[in-house]
Design an enzyme around this catalytic site. Sequence first.
Site, PDB file in Angstrom:
ATOM      1  CG  HIS A 270      -2.083   0.878   1.129  1.00  0.00           C
ATOM      2  ND1 HIS A 270      -2.019   2.234   1.319  1.00  0.00           N
ATOM      3  CD2 HIS A 270      -3.371   0.597   0.797  1.00  0.00           C
ATOM      4  CE1 HIS A 270      -3.229   2.749   1.121  1.00  0.00           C
ATOM      5  NE2 HIS A 270      -4.068   1.787   0.809  1.00  0.00           N
ATOM      6  CG  ASP A 328      -8.328  -4.470  -2.673  1.00  0.00           C
ATOM      7  OD1 ASP A 328      -7.563  -3.506  -2.709  1.00  0.00           O
ATOM      8  OD2 ASP A 328      -9.563  -4.372  -2.807  1.00  0.00           O
TER       9      ASP A 328
HETATM   10  C1  SDX Z   1      -6.264   0.000  -2.704  1.00  0.00           C
HETATM   11  O1  SDX Z   1      -4.741   4.598  -1.914  1.00  0.00           O
HETATM   12  C2  SDX Z   1      -5.582   3.900  -1.266  1.00  0.00           C
HETATM   13  O2  SDX Z   1      -5.958   4.215  -0.162  1.00  0.00           O
HETATM   14  C3  SDX Z   1      -6.089   2.693  -1.988  1.00  0.00           C
HETATM   15  C4  SDX Z   1      -7.048   1.815  -1.202  1.00  0.00           C
HETATM   16  C5  SDX Z   1      -8.329   2.517  -0.928  1.00  0.00           C
HETATM   17  O3  SDX Z   1      -9.021   2.100  -0.004  1.00  0.00           O
HETATM   18  O4  SDX Z   1      -8.699   3.421  -1.718  1.00  0.00           O
HETATM   19  O5  SDX Z   1      -6.443   1.412   0.000  1.00  0.00           O
HETATM   20  C6  SDX Z   1      -7.419   0.571  -1.999  1.00  0.00           C
HETATM   21  O6  SDX Z   1      -6.026   0.371  -3.817  1.00  0.00           O
HETATM   22  C7  SDX Z   1      -5.368  -0.973  -1.962  1.00  0.00           C
HETATM   23  C8  SDX Z   1      -4.148  -1.409  -2.814  1.00  0.00           C
HETATM   24  C9  SDX Z   1      -4.656  -2.492  -3.785  1.00  0.00           C
HETATM   25  N1  SDX Z   1      -3.600  -2.812  -4.777  1.00  0.00           N
HETATM   26  C10 SDX Z   1      -2.996  -3.996  -4.739  1.00  0.00           C
HETATM   27  O7  SDX Z   1      -3.119  -4.839  -3.848  1.00  0.00           O
HETATM   28  C11 SDX Z   1      -2.093  -4.232  -5.935  1.00  0.00           C
HETATM   29  C12 SDX Z   1      -0.762  -4.805  -5.451  1.00  0.00           C
HETATM   30  N2  SDX Z   1      -0.084  -3.746  -4.700  1.00  0.00           N
HETATM   31  C13 SDX Z   1       0.930  -3.002  -5.459  1.00  0.00           C
HETATM   32  O8  SDX Z   1       0.556  -2.730  -6.773  1.00  0.00           O
HETATM   33  C14 SDX Z   1       1.391  -1.812  -4.644  1.00  0.00           C
HETATM   34  O9  SDX Z   1       1.568  -2.222  -3.355  1.00  0.00           O
HETATM   35  C15 SDX Z   1       0.601  -0.530  -4.617  1.00  0.00           C
HETATM   36  C16 SDX Z   1       0.251  -0.038  -5.976  1.00  0.00           C
HETATM   37  C17 SDX Z   1      -0.654  -0.711  -3.820  1.00  0.00           C
HETATM   38  C18 SDX Z   1       1.486   0.477  -3.966  1.00  0.00           C
HETATM   39  O10 SDX Z   1       2.640   0.564  -4.797  1.00  0.00           O
HETATM   40  P1  SDX Z   1       3.788   1.546  -4.394  1.00  0.00           P
HETATM   41  O11 SDX Z   1       3.226   2.886  -4.126  1.00  0.00           O
HETATM   42  O12 SDX Z   1       4.905   1.408  -5.387  1.00  0.00           O
HETATM   43  O13 SDX Z   1       4.231   0.906  -3.013  1.00  0.00           O
HETATM   44  P2  SDX Z   1       5.567   1.211  -2.293  1.00  0.00           P
HETATM   45  O14 SDX Z   1       6.153   2.504  -2.786  1.00  0.00           O
HETATM   46  O15 SDX Z   1       5.292   1.091  -0.839  1.00  0.00           O
HETATM   47  O16 SDX Z   1       6.483   0.009  -2.780  1.00  0.00           O
HETATM   48  C19 SDX Z   1       7.657  -0.247  -2.033  1.00  0.00           C
HETATM   49  C20 SDX Z   1       8.402  -1.337  -2.792  1.00  0.00           C
HETATM   50  C21 SDX Z   1       8.576  -1.034  -4.264  1.00  0.00           C
HETATM   51  O17 SDX Z   1       9.796  -1.655  -4.654  1.00  0.00           O
HETATM   52  P3  SDX Z   1      11.122  -0.755  -4.779  1.00  0.00           P
HETATM   53  O18 SDX Z   1      10.829   0.299  -5.844  1.00  0.00           O
HETATM   54  O19 SDX Z   1      11.360  -0.151  -3.406  1.00  0.00           O
HETATM   55  O20 SDX Z   1      12.196  -1.735  -5.214  1.00  0.00           O
HETATM   56  O21 SDX Z   1       7.663  -2.576  -2.726  1.00  0.00           O
HETATM   57  C22 SDX Z   1       7.369  -3.002  -4.040  1.00  0.00           C
HETATM   58  C23 SDX Z   1       7.432  -1.779  -4.938  1.00  0.00           C
HETATM   59  O22 SDX Z   1       7.779  -2.140  -6.262  1.00  0.00           O
HETATM   60  N3  SDX Z   1       6.005  -3.543  -4.005  1.00  0.00           N
HETATM   61  C24 SDX Z   1       5.660  -4.788  -4.250  1.00  0.00           C
HETATM   62  C25 SDX Z   1       4.277  -4.863  -4.051  1.00  0.00           C
HETATM   63  N4  SDX Z   1       3.844  -3.667  -3.704  1.00  0.00           N
HETATM   64  C26 SDX Z   1       4.907  -2.841  -3.682  1.00  0.00           C
HETATM   65  N5  SDX Z   1       6.398  -5.867  -4.611  1.00  0.00           N
HETATM   66  C27 SDX Z   1       5.704  -7.034  -4.792  1.00  0.00           C
HETATM   67  N6  SDX Z   1       4.357  -7.175  -4.611  1.00  0.00           N
HETATM   68  C28 SDX Z   1       3.631  -6.103  -4.242  1.00  0.00           C
HETATM   69  N7  SDX Z   1       2.310  -6.233  -4.060  1.00  0.00           N
END
Ligand code: SDX
Length: 393
Positions: A270, A328
Site C-alpha cells: 500500500h 483487497d
Molecule cells: C487500494 O490509496 C488507497 O488508499 C487505496 C485503497 C483505498 O481504499 O482506496 O487502500 C485501496 O487500492 C489498496 C491497494 C490495492 N492494490 C494492490 O493490492 C495491488 C498490489 N499492490 C501493489 O501494486 C502496490 O503495493 C501498490 C500499488 C498498492 C502500492 O505501490 P507503491 O506505491 O509502489 O508501493 P511502495 O512505494 O510502498 O512500494 C515499495 C516497494 C517497491 O519496490 P522498490 O521500488 O522499493 O524496489 O515494494 C514493491 C514496490 O515495487 N512492491 C511490491 C508490491 N507492492 C509494492 N512488490 C511485490 N508485490 C507487491 N504487491
Amino acid sequence: AHGFFTFDPGFLSTASCESKITYIDGDEGILLHRGYPIAELAIETDYLQVCYLLLSGELPTQEQYQQFRAHVTRHTMVHEQMTSLFKAFRRDSHPMAVMCGVAGALSAFYHDSLDINNPKHREIAAFRLISKMPTLAAMSYKYSIGQPFMYPRNDLSYAGNFLHMMFAVPCEEYKVNPVIERAMDRIFILHADHEQNASTSSMRMAGSSGANPFACIAAGIASLWGPAHGGANEACLKMLEEIGSVDRIPHFIARAKDKNDPFRLMGFGHRVYKNYDPRATVMRDTCHEVLHELNVSDHPLLDVAMELERIALSDPYFVEKKLYPNVDFYSGIILKAIGIPTSMFTVIFALSRTIGWISHWLEMQSDPASRISRPRQLYTGAPTRHVTPFEQR
Ligand code: SDX
C-alpha cells in the site's frame, strides 16, 4: 444547516488536501472515520450509519437513522428508461465498463433539475447516488447473466436489498442469509472511504471544475477500475487461483521479488500503510465467519491465502519493504464464497466507495475557497525551436 447535513465551511482551510472526513496513520495502521476507528465501526454500526457519519460528522441517533434510511430507500429505483442503457452494451461487457457508462448517465436523468451551487440540491444528489448505486450495480450483474432486473425492496436492509437484487429471480422466493447480509454490509463499510486515494482524488479533481456529481462519480469509477487500486480484489482472487495450491507459493514469492518480473502480489502493499491495513484484519475475521456459515472449512483459496500471508509476513524482502495484506486480500474470497463473480468485485468496491467520493465532493463544494485543481509540471522536453518548412523536411 441544510436538512440533514451541515458542512460548516468555516472548518475548512484553503489547503486543497485538508479534510475532516478520514484519518490514516500508515505507520501505525490506523484508519479513523470522523475520529472513529474502522474496526469499531465495522463491528458496532452498519453501512448506512457510516454513510450518515461521513456526511454529517456524527453517528446518527436512532431517530436520525430512521429518517436517513427512509430518505435513502425512497430513491432506490432508477428511471425506467435507464434499463435501455444496459441493453446498449455487449452482453459480455465487464460490469465496470457498464458502471462507468450508466453512473455517468445519471447526469442525463437527475442533473438538469439540480443546481449544485445550492447546498440543498447537493444533498439531494448525494442521496440519489447512495440510493441508486446498489440498484445500478445489481443491474450490471443481472444484465451480464441474462436475467431480468430485480426492483429494489425497501423493506430490506441496504445490504439485504443489494443481495436480493443480485440473486433473486421473479419466479421464486429468495431469503437473505443474515450472516451473508452482515458480511456484505461489513464489506461496504470497509471500503467506504480512504482519504485521498486515486479514485477519490479523481472525483475531487473532476468536481473542482464544477462538473456535476454524477459525472464526477464516473471519473471515480474509472480510476478505481485499475488493478493497482480497486481492481486489486479481482486481480488478487485470480492470483490465488493461478497459484492454486500451497506448494506453488514459493514460485510466486520469487516472481514478486524479481525486479525484472512485472508480477506483483495482488492484495499486498500500500502506498500509505507500512503496517497491517486495519481493514484487512476485520476482513480476515469476516472471511472466516462466512466460510464457517457456509460450511466451507477447507476452502482451497483460503488455505493458499493464509499460507501466502504467513510466508509474506515472515519473508525478509516483504518485511523490509513493509508489504502487508491490504483491504483487497480477503474480500475476494468472501465475495466468491457468497457466489459473486470476480467481475463484480470492483463494482462492489465502487458501490461501497460512493459515500466516500460524495462526502469528499460535498466537503469540497462547501468550501468557498475551493478552486479548480490545476497541477503544474516540471517540463523536461525540447527547448524552444522553429519549424522547418514542410518541403524542406
Ligand atoms: C487500494 O490509496 C488507497 O488508499 C487505496 C485503497 C483505498 O481504499 O482506496 O487502500 C485501496 O487500492 C489498496 C491497494 C490495492 N492494490 C494492490 O493490492 C495491488 C498490489 N499492490 C501493489 O501494486 C502496490 O503495493 C501498490 C500499488 C498498492 C502500492 O505501490 P507503491 O506505491 O509502489 O508501493 P511502495 O512505494 O510502498 O512500494 C515499495 C516497494 C517497491 O519496490 P522498490 O521500488 O522499493 O524496489 O515494494 C514493491 C514496490 O515495487 N512492491 C511490491 C508490491 N507492492 C509494492 N512488490 C511485490 N508485490 C507487491 N504487491
